[in-house]
Design an enzyme around this catalytic site. Structure first.
Site, mmCIF file in Angstrom:
data_model
loop_
_atom_site.group_PDB
_atom_site.id
_atom_site.type_symbol
_atom_site.label_atom_id
_atom_site.label_comp_id
_atom_site.label_asym_id
_atom_site.label_seq_id
_atom_site.Cartn_x
_atom_site.Cartn_y
_atom_site.Cartn_z
ATOM 1 N N HIS A 1 -62.311 -16.109 36.865
ATOM 2 C CA HIS A 1 -62.752 -15.842 35.496
ATOM 3 C C HIS A 1 -64.056 -16.604 35.264
ATOM 4 O O HIS A 1 -64.328 -17.609 35.943
ATOM 5 C CB HIS A 1 -61.705 -16.304 34.491
ATOM 6 C CG HIS A 1 -60.484 -15.456 34.473
ATOM 7 N ND1 HIS A 1 -59.555 -15.518 33.452
ATOM 8 C CD2 HIS A 1 -60.006 -14.523 35.337
ATOM 9 C CE1 HIS A 1 -58.572 -14.672 33.683
ATOM 10 N NE2 HIS A 1 -58.829 -14.054 34.827
ATOM 11 N N GLU B 1 -65.014 -18.725 33.079
ATOM 12 C CA GLU B 1 -64.847 -20.153 32.800
ATOM 13 C C GLU B 1 -64.567 -20.949 34.074
ATOM 14 O O GLU B 1 -65.134 -22.015 34.294
ATOM 15 C CB GLU B 1 -63.685 -20.391 31.816
ATOM 16 C CG GLU B 1 -63.837 -19.696 30.488
ATOM 17 C CD GLU B 1 -63.165 -18.323 30.439
ATOM 18 O OE1 GLU B 1 -63.338 -17.509 31.380
ATOM 19 O OE2 GLU B 1 -62.456 -18.061 29.453
ATOM 20 N N CYS C 1 -58.206 -17.526 28.280
ATOM 21 C CA CYS C 1 -56.779 -17.272 28.532
ATOM 22 C C CYS C 1 -56.079 -18.601 28.837
ATOM 23 O O CYS C 1 -56.719 -19.653 28.917
ATOM 24 C CB CYS C 1 -56.625 -16.299 29.703
ATOM 25 S SG CYS C 1 -57.102 -17.001 31.307
ATOM 26 N N CYS D 1 -57.443 -20.409 32.012
ATOM 27 C CA CYS D 1 -58.733 -21.062 31.778
ATOM 28 C C CYS D 1 -58.585 -22.257 30.839
ATOM 29 O O CYS D 1 -59.248 -23.280 31.026
ATOM 30 C CB CYS D 1 -59.728 -20.049 31.235
ATOM 31 S SG CYS D 1 -60.167 -18.790 32.478
#
Length: 155
Positions: free
Chosen positions: A55, A57, A85, A88
Site C-alpha cells: 500500500h 503508506e 486501512c 497501514c
C-alpha cells in the site's frame, strides 16, 4: 518539494501515477515538518510488486525507514490521499509517525475514523495526531471514483 507543491498535492500526483499503472489510486508522502522536505513517498503497488502489503503508506514508510536508518520515524508526518486501512494504521503506529493527514475518508476500509478506529484501541501503543484534509478530499475521491468507474467499464 517546491514551495508551490504541498505534501498532499504531491500525494495526489502519486495517486494518479498508481491509477495510470492500473493500481488503486492512493499516494503517500512522508515529510519532515521542521524542514518541509519530503523524506519518502510511495503509491499503491500491490499488483506490480505481487505484494498485498505494498500500500502507498507501507511503501513510503519502508523508504523513509531506509533513508533515516531507523524503523522508528518520530517527528515525521504522513500525508495520504485515502484514510489508511488497519494494516497501514498498524505500520504507522509501529513507526511512531507523529501525524497523519489524509484526504478522502474510507467508510468501507478505513481504520482511523471508520471501522476499528485503530488508534482508539487500548492495545495501540502509539497514537499519532490525525487530521483530515477536507480541501483535498474531493480530488482524492474523484480519482478513486473515476478509477473504479473505468474498471467496471472494462469488465
Amino acid at each position: 518539494m517546491t514551495d508551490s507543491t504541498s505534501p498532499m498535492t504531491r500525494a495526489l500526483e502519486l495517486a494518479q501515477r498508481a491509477a495510470d499503472a492500473g493500481e488503486v489510486p492512493v499516494g503517500a508522502v512522508i515529510i519532515d515538518p521542521a524542514t518541509g522536505e519530503i523524506v519518502a513517498e510511495g503509491h499503491n503497488q500491490p499488483i506490480a510488486r505481487h505484494d498485498p502489503t505494498a500500500h502507498a503508506e507501507i511503501v513510503a514508510i519502508r523508504h523513509a525507514a531506509e533513508k533515516v536508518g531507523n524503523y522508528r520515524l518520530p517527528g515525521l508526518h504522513l500525508y495520504v490521499t485515502l484514510e489508511p486501512c488497519a494494516m497501514c494504521a498498524g505500520a504507522i503506529s509501529f513507526a511512531r509517525i507523529a501525524k497523519v493527514v489524509f484526504a478522502a475518508d474510507d467508510p468501507k476500509g478505513g481504520a482511523l475514523i471508520h471501522g476499528p478506529k485503530f488508534f482508539d484501541q487500548q492495545t495501540c501503543h502509539w497514537r499519532p495526531e490525525i487530521q483530515q484534509d477536507k480541501a483535498s478530499a474531493p480530488a482524492a475521491s474523484r480519482l478513486l471514483r473515476d478509477f473504479f468507474k473505468q474498471r467496471r467499464k472494462q469488465s
